[in-house]
Design an enzyme around this catalytic site. Structure first.
Site, mmCIF file in Angstrom:
data_model
loop_
_atom_site.group_PDB
_atom_site.id
_atom_site.type_symbol
_atom_site.label_atom_id
_atom_site.label_comp_id
_atom_site.label_asym_id
_atom_site.label_seq_id
_atom_site.Cartn_x
_atom_site.Cartn_y
_atom_site.Cartn_z
ATOM 1 N N SER A 156 0.842 -1.192 0.000
ATOM 2 C CA SER A 156 0.000 0.000 0.000
ATOM 3 C C SER A 156 0.879 1.244 0.000
ATOM 4 C CB SER A 156 -0.894 0.005 1.251
ATOM 5 O OG SER A 156 -1.538 1.244 1.432
ATOM 6 N N TYR A 169 -3.435 -0.244 9.833
ATOM 7 C CA TYR A 169 -3.314 -0.644 8.428
ATOM 8 C C TYR A 169 -1.918 -0.331 7.906
ATOM 9 C CZ TYR A 169 -4.537 -0.896 3.446
ATOM 10 O OH TYR A 169 -4.582 -1.213 2.106
#
Length: 275
Positions: A156, A169
């Site tokens: 990510s 996250y």
């Protein structure tokens, strides 16, 4: 030196791919792309009915596809899924770890992180880190037996620089980058150069999990979305199908000497300083 095969090196005909999170928007696109490249695709998700629906859609295009029901955090269920796909198709050549996402209770948008529940932090880390490590070890063992295979993790933009509101996250995705490199080295040295592990790092794509923070009820972009687009040199969000080329490349013989890398697919977001 290994010569490039004369045939199309991007062709995946005859290979068996398992896509965790294959019922989601991004995972579904990856599954479709692998099928178009010739792979037989097993769609793995927690709900078999959703997996069957996705597999049926792939079969309608002429692909070979099946559904696997498993929670990526359940070792027993993953073992049963591996046995099911190997029992049917004889091998596993490709694993895409597309299962993941954020947890609403772990978000800290606009406030300091002090009130974030630690159990929510644990939940999002387990989903995004453990949920890739466990399938990699389970299906990677099948690849090691045959001496060849490709694992693709999903990193990510949050692994590369601080993105507000998503501590758990971000921590998990940063760990995915390290895990990708670690497993690539360990498998190549201990199980043979035919086993490769890479990752893609998607930029900003609209999906079910982030639509609420990027799109208002009237369809207009939120302030957060406008900031993202301003920091993306291409000036737009990515379309899910734009992940397919990178995934097919990393799974194919065209990437036979590529392992331990994290490939951004981000419209230039990670390259732009903002100035």
């Amino acid at each position: 030196m290994t010569a490039m095969p004369a045939a199309n090196p991007f062709d995946l005909t005859g290979r068996v791919a398992v896509v965790t999170g294959g019922t989601g928007v991004l995972g579904g696109q990856m599954a479709e792309g692998l099928a178009r490249a010739g792979a037989r695709v097993a769609v793995l998700g927690r709900r078999r009915d959703a997996g069957e629906e996705r597999a049926a859609a792939l079969r309608e295009t002429g692909a070979e596809a099946m559904a696997l029901a498993a929670d990526v955090l359940d070792e027993g269920a993953l073992r049963a899924a591996r046995d099911e796909v190997v029992g049917r198709w004889g091998r596993v050549d490709i694993l895409i770890n597309a299962a993941g996402g954020n947890v609403a209770r772990a978000r800290t948008d606009g406030v300091p992180p002090f009130g974030m529940p630690m159990d929510a932090f644990d939940e999002v880390v387990k989903l995004n880190l453990h949920g890739s490590v466990a399938p990699s070890l389970m299906f990677g063992a099948a690849m090691a037996e045959q001496g060849k295979g490709s694992i693709v993790n999903i990193s990510s933009m949050a692994a590369m620089q601080a993105i507000s509101g998503v501590l758990g996250y971000s921590v998990a995705k940063a760990a995915i980058d390290n895990f990708t490199k670690w497993l690539a080295v360990d498998l190549a040295r201990k199980c043979g150069a035919g086993l490769r592990v890479n990752a893609i790092a998607p930029g900003f794509f609209l999906a079910h999990q982030n639509r609420g923070v990027l799109v208002n009820e009237d369809g207009s972009y939120t302030d957060r979305a406008k900031t993202v687009i301003a920091r993306t040199p291409m000036g737009r969000f990515g379309a899910p199908e734009e992940l397919i080329g990178a995934v097919v490349f990393l799974c194919s013989d065209a990437a036979s000497f590529v392992t331990g890398t994290v490939l951004p697919v981000d419209g230039g977001f990670s390259a732009f300083s903002g100035v």
